[in-house]
Enzyme design. Structure first.
Site, PDB file in Angstrom:
ATOM      1  N   ASP A   1       1.673   4.250   1.295  1.00 54.88           N
ATOM      2  CA  ASP A   1       2.341   4.872   2.424  1.00 54.88           C
ATOM      3  C   ASP A   1       3.295   3.877   3.069  1.00 54.88           C
ATOM      4  OD1 ASP A   1       2.274   7.195   4.567  1.00 54.88           O
ATOM      5  OD2 ASP A   1       2.197   5.302   5.678  1.00 54.88           O
TER       6      ASP A   1
ATOM      7  N   TYR B   1       9.397  -0.049   8.296  1.00 55.67           N
ATOM      8  CA  TYR B   1       8.435  -1.129   8.100  1.00 55.67           C
ATOM      9  C   TYR B   1       9.113  -2.408   7.596  1.00 55.67           C
ATOM     10  CZ  TYR B   1       4.932   2.641   8.329  1.00 55.67           C
ATOM     11  OH  TYR B   1       4.159   3.706   8.710  1.00 55.67           O
TER      12      TYR B   1
ATOM     13  N   LYS C   1       9.256   7.494   4.666  1.00 55.19           N
ATOM     14  CA  LYS C   1       9.573   8.243   5.884  1.00 55.19           C
ATOM     15  C   LYS C   1      11.031   8.066   6.283  1.00 55.19           C
ATOM     16  CE  LYS C   1       4.884   7.276   7.519  1.00 55.19           C
ATOM     17  NZ  LYS C   1       4.609   6.136   6.625  1.00 55.19           N
TER      18      LYS C   1
ATOM     19  N   HIS D   1       9.603  10.671  10.341  1.00 52.69           N
ATOM     20  CA  HIS D   1       8.723   9.685  10.959  1.00 52.69           C
ATOM     21  C   HIS D   1       8.343  10.068  12.394  1.00 52.69           C
ATOM     22  CE1 HIS D   1       7.696   5.132  10.555  1.00 52.69           C
ATOM     23  NE2 HIS D   1       6.796   5.762  11.277  1.00 52.69           N
TER      24      HIS D   1
ATOM     25  N   ARG E   1     -12.012  -6.162   0.778  1.00 52.00           N
ATOM     26  CA  ARG E   1     -11.938  -5.044   1.724  1.00 52.00           C
ATOM     27  C   ARG E   1     -11.137  -3.889   1.144  1.00 52.00           C
ATOM     28  NH1 ARG E   1     -11.717  -9.256   5.660  1.00 52.00           N
ATOM     29  NH2 ARG E   1      -9.425  -9.191   5.721  1.00 52.00           N
TER      30      ARG E   1
ATOM     31  N   SER F   1     -11.292  -2.878  -1.881  1.00 54.04           N
ATOM     32  CA  SER F   1     -12.239  -2.122  -2.702  1.00 54.04           C
ATOM     33  C   SER F   1     -13.206  -1.332  -1.836  1.00 54.04           C
ATOM     34  CB  SER F   1     -13.016  -3.070  -3.621  1.00 54.04           C
ATOM     35  OG  SER F   1     -12.133  -3.695  -4.538  1.00 54.04           O
TER      36      SER F   1
END
Length: 318
Positions: free
Chosen positions: A43, A48, A77, A110, A275, A277
């Site tokens: 995502d 970003y 977005k 967005h 983390r 996983s």
């Protein structure tokens, strides 16, 4: 991996990898490692500022034979400064080039806010500010922008389109004229902000809800508004800790499962492989209904991602 059908039957993984606040310099490795860990949904967004890095990670994974493009579900977005119809096609071509792909699986508006256009050659990523000063409202309507996004589907530049940060009333209005209905609604969603009515309305209308900030306000700065609510970290909340111990799963897994068990997809972010996983396997167990209710009862209507704190003239959540 569990998935959910969106739009016209496209399968979207229930658990994806969020790219917000990952530096562009480290994004390629983060995406590559996430693919190795089993993630298939990513995502992103032009705002970003890391889509070029994400694209490098995807290209490397494809080159190394870890995945094929069709194995991935890539979300991006449309930023607020590109809402005018001619700008929609302009910016998506840059975004696709950054990702090094020919299409997005899902493309979201967005925010339901049109801002004055700023050329990518002048400033990119675009951000909330015009020429480094104040936000300037644009003139494009949501209908104009949506129809331009529908043309992206016609051109096969995107498979599905959707929205993010929409209220119920704006979603209802969009559904009245959309030739291609929104496939997905992405919103802030966690036990402190369950948004039950909005979630139910979207799901009733065949719109899959995706949650961001599933762990609450970990990445947001403290403000007077948030401090006044005494917002204890959800990962440390006694209710979550008790359920975590009961089911033998981590607090983060419990929070993610609470969402996915409600039919809501999640996009947690972590650059730690272990983390990664843990988050990805959070659908491997079920919570009892009593525990689901206990978590939902933590709702206090607390919004962490609130542009209104610095954009008072844009009351998008009312």
């Amino acid at each position: 991996m569990k998935s959910v059908a969106i739009g016209r039957g496209v399968q979207m993984p229930l658990v994806g990898f969020g790219l917000w606040r990952i530096n562009n310099d480290s994004c390629a490795d983060a995406v590559y490692n996430a693919i190795k860990s089993g993630y298939r949904l990513f995502d992103g967004a032009c705002d970003y500022g890391n889509e070029a890095g994400a694209g490098e990670g995807v290209a490397r994974a494809i080159k190394d034979g870890l995945v094929k493009r069709e194995d991935l579900f890539i979300v991006s977005k449309l930023w607020n400064t590109f809402h005018e119809a001619p700008r929609v096609g302009e910016i998506i071509k840059k975004q696709l080039a950054d990702w090094q792909v020919e299409y997005f699986d899902l493309y979201l508006m967005h925010f339901p806010i049109a801002l004055e256009y700023v050329s990518p050659a002048v400033r990119y990523p675009p951000g909330w500010y015009h020429e480094g000063t104040n936000v300037r409202a644009g003139k494009a309507s949501i209908q104009e922008t949506w129809q331009a996004m529908e043309s992206l589907v016609d051109q096969k530049l995107v498979k599905e389109i959707g929205v993010s940060n929409f209220s119920g009333s704006l979603l209802m209005d969009l559904l009245r004229y959309a030739r291609i209905p929104p496939a997905s609604l992405q919103i802030e969603h966690h036990p402190y902000l369950t948004q039950d009515e909005l979630v139910q309305f979207a799901q009733k209308n065949g719109i899959v809800v995706t949650a961001f900030s599933s762990f609450g306000g970990l990445v947001y700065p403290k403000t007077e508004k948030i401090d006044s609510k005494s917002a204890l970290s959800l990962l440390e909340h006694p209710t979550i800790a008790s359920i975590s111990k009961k089911v033998g799963q981590t607090p983060s897994q419990v929070l993610l499962r609470w969402a996915t068990q409600r039919g809501i997809s999640v996009i947690p972010k972590s650059t730690n492989v272990e983390r990664m996983s843990l988050n990805l396997t959070s659908t491997a167990f079920d919570l009892e209904e009593s525990d689901m209710k206990s978590i939902s009862d933590l709702d206090i209507g607390l919004r962490f991602n609130d542009p209104m704190q610095f954009l008072g003239e844009f009351p998008i959540y009312y």
